[in-house]
Design an enzyme around this catalytic site. Structure first.
Site, PDB file in Angstrom:
ATOM      1  N   PHE A   1      27.213 -42.899  -1.565  1.00 16.31           N
ATOM      2  CA  PHE A   1      28.096 -41.948  -2.237  1.00 16.31           C
ATOM      3  C   PHE A   1      29.530 -42.175  -1.765  1.00 16.31           C
ATOM      4  O   PHE A   1      29.783 -43.024  -0.900  1.00 16.31           O
ATOM      5  CB  PHE A   1      27.645 -40.498  -1.984  1.00 16.31           C
ATOM      6  CG  PHE A   1      27.877 -40.006  -0.571  1.00 16.31           C
ATOM      7  CD1 PHE A   1      27.008 -40.342   0.451  1.00 16.31           C
ATOM      8  CD2 PHE A   1      28.970 -39.194  -0.273  1.00 16.31           C
ATOM      9  CE1 PHE A   1      27.222 -39.884   1.748  1.00 16.31           C
ATOM     10  CE2 PHE A   1      29.183 -38.722   1.029  1.00 16.31           C
ATOM     11  CZ  PHE A   1      28.313 -39.072   2.032  1.00 16.31           C
TER      12      PHE A   1
ATOM     13  N   ASP B   1      31.688 -32.603   9.455  1.00 12.57           N
ATOM     14  CA  ASP B   1      32.851 -32.948   8.642  1.00 12.57           C
ATOM     15  C   ASP B   1      33.123 -34.422   8.832  1.00 12.57           C
ATOM     16  O   ASP B   1      33.017 -34.951   9.941  1.00 12.57           O
ATOM     17  CB  ASP B   1      34.084 -32.111   9.026  1.00 12.57           C
ATOM     18  CG  ASP B   1      35.075 -32.101   7.881  1.00 12.57           C
ATOM     19  OD1 ASP B   1      34.733 -31.581   6.798  1.00 12.57           O
ATOM     20  OD2 ASP B   1      36.188 -32.653   8.028  1.00 12.57           O
TER      21      ASP B   1
HETATM   22  P1  ITT Z   1      30.490 -30.105   3.033  1.00 12.92           P
HETATM   23  O1  ITT Z   1      31.904 -29.801   3.500  1.00 12.92           O
HETATM   24  O2  ITT Z   1      29.897 -28.998   2.240  1.00 12.92           O
HETATM   25  O3  ITT Z   1      29.597 -30.588   4.152  1.00 12.92           O
HETATM   26  P2  ITT Z   1      31.794 -32.311   1.647  1.00 12.92           P
HETATM   27  O4  ITT Z   1      31.311 -33.408   0.762  1.00 12.92           O
HETATM   28  O5  ITT Z   1      32.962 -31.483   1.160  1.00 12.92           O
HETATM   29  O6  ITT Z   1      30.556 -31.352   1.992  1.00 12.92           O
HETATM   30  P3  ITT Z   1      33.446 -33.247   3.822  1.00 12.92           P
HETATM   31  O7  ITT Z   1      34.426 -32.145   3.666  1.00 12.92           O
HETATM   32  O8  ITT Z   1      32.987 -33.617   5.208  1.00 12.92           O
HETATM   33  O9  ITT Z   1      32.099 -32.938   3.033  1.00 12.92           O
HETATM   34  O10 ITT Z   1      34.023 -34.532   3.091  1.00 12.92           O
HETATM   35  C1  ITT Z   1      33.400 -35.751   3.251  1.00 12.92           C
HETATM   36  C2  ITT Z   1      34.043 -36.782   2.330  1.00 12.92           C
HETATM   37  O11 ITT Z   1      34.372 -37.958   3.082  1.00 12.92           O
HETATM   38  C3  ITT Z   1      33.060 -37.247   1.265  1.00 12.92           C
HETATM   39  O12 ITT Z   1      33.137 -36.431   0.110  1.00 12.92           O
HETATM   40  C4  ITT Z   1      33.510 -38.678   1.019  1.00 12.92           C
HETATM   41  O13 ITT Z   1      34.654 -38.695   0.194  1.00 12.92           O
HETATM   42  C5  ITT Z   1      33.919 -39.128   2.433  1.00 12.92           C
HETATM   43  N1  ITT Z   1      32.749 -39.619   3.184  1.00 12.92           N
HETATM   44  C6  ITT Z   1      32.276 -39.085   4.350  1.00 12.92           C
HETATM   45  N2  ITT Z   1      31.159 -39.721   4.737  1.00 12.92           N
HETATM   46  C7  ITT Z   1      30.914 -40.658   3.804  1.00 12.92           C
HETATM   47  C8  ITT Z   1      29.895 -41.603   3.651  1.00 12.92           C
HETATM   48  O14 ITT Z   1      28.872 -41.688   4.486  1.00 12.92           O
HETATM   49  N3  ITT Z   1      29.933 -42.396   2.576  1.00 12.92           N
HETATM   50  C9  ITT Z   1      30.938 -42.317   1.712  1.00 12.92           C
HETATM   51  N4  ITT Z   1      31.950 -41.443   1.761  1.00 12.92           N
HETATM   52  C10 ITT Z   1      31.944 -40.605   2.818  1.00 12.92           C
END
Ligand code: ITT
Length: 197
Positions: free
Chosen positions: A151, A76
């Site tokens: 992303f 997360d």
């Molecule tokens: P899963 O829960 O299925 O793993 P998710 O995309 O919903 O997928 P998260 O709940 O961990 O994952 O949310 C992560 C969010 O945080 C992501 O959608 C971005 O908005 C931000 N984020 C996290 N890491 C990032 C990165 O490396 N680059 C850019 N944004 C990031």
């Protein structure tokens, strides 16, 4: 080790592959009955609790499948903006959808502090043993959207360890040397050699 990454986010899988495969591990997305997992996330409790909840849900999903006993990875992550009391944190993806990156930058027009950090909590479990790690990447928010790679918040996130480019302006692989995800994943596989917690 063969690692099955339980996530609905393909970008996370691409990055984990780039980080872990040179270290001798394989990374595949966990797919059950043709679907990637969709988690219920207790976001109000913060990243670590969300990651713990994701691993519980992922392990429950694989019971009775060919994946039972495999090494399952969850993560997360989010961005924490200094001037906004660590917001949006665990709600990063929802806020990105609601406001867009332009909307977030607009909220910051009067902010003198532009510091922010990405954080990631990763958990690996084989059903018996569990390993957890945290990765943090300090940086600041750009004045405008720059670049098309990566992303999420990458077009507005300038890592401190870099040369002023946003992660979205960097070439493929550059982010994976310094990101919060890289730190969390590398620490995780280092700790595999030590007894689990
Ligand atoms: P899963 O829960 O299925 O793993 P998710 O995309 O919903 O997928 P998260 O709940 O961990 O994952 O949310 C992560 C969010 O945080 C992501 O959608 C971005 O908005 C931000 N984020 C996290 N890491 C990032 C990165 O490396 N680059 C850019 N944004 C990031």
């Amino acid at each position: 080790m063969r690692i099955l990454f339980a996530t609905g986010n393909l970008n996370k899988i691409h990055e984990a592959k780039a980080i872990l495969e040179p270290l001798g591990h394989t990374v595949e997305g966990l797919i059950i009955d043709g679907n990637r997992p969709e988690f219920i996330e207790p976001k109000e409790l913060g990243l670590e609790h969300v990651a713990e909840s994701k691993i519980e849900q992922a392990l429950a999903l694989i019971v009775g499948t060919e994946f039972e006993g495999s090494s399952i990875l969850v993560e997360d992550s989010g961005i924490f903006i200094d001037d906004f009391d660590e917001w949006p944190g665990a709600n990063s993806s929802d806020i990105e959808d609601e406001l867009g990156l332009d909307g977030i930058l607009k909220l910051m027009v009067n902010s003198e502090l532009r510091g922010a950090e990405y954080r990631a909590v990763a958990i690996l479990s084989n059903g018996n043993d569990e390993w957890k790690s945290i990765g943090i990447c300090r940086g600041e928010l750009a004045m405008k959207i720059r670049g098309t790679n990566g992303f999420g918040y990458d077009p507005i996130f300038i890592p401190k360890s870099g040369d002023g480019r946003t992660y979205a302006e960097m070439k493929k692989g550059e982010k994976d040397m310094t990101s919060h995800r890289a730190k969390a994943m590398m620490r995780l596989v280092e700790s595999l050699r030590a007894p689990s917690k």
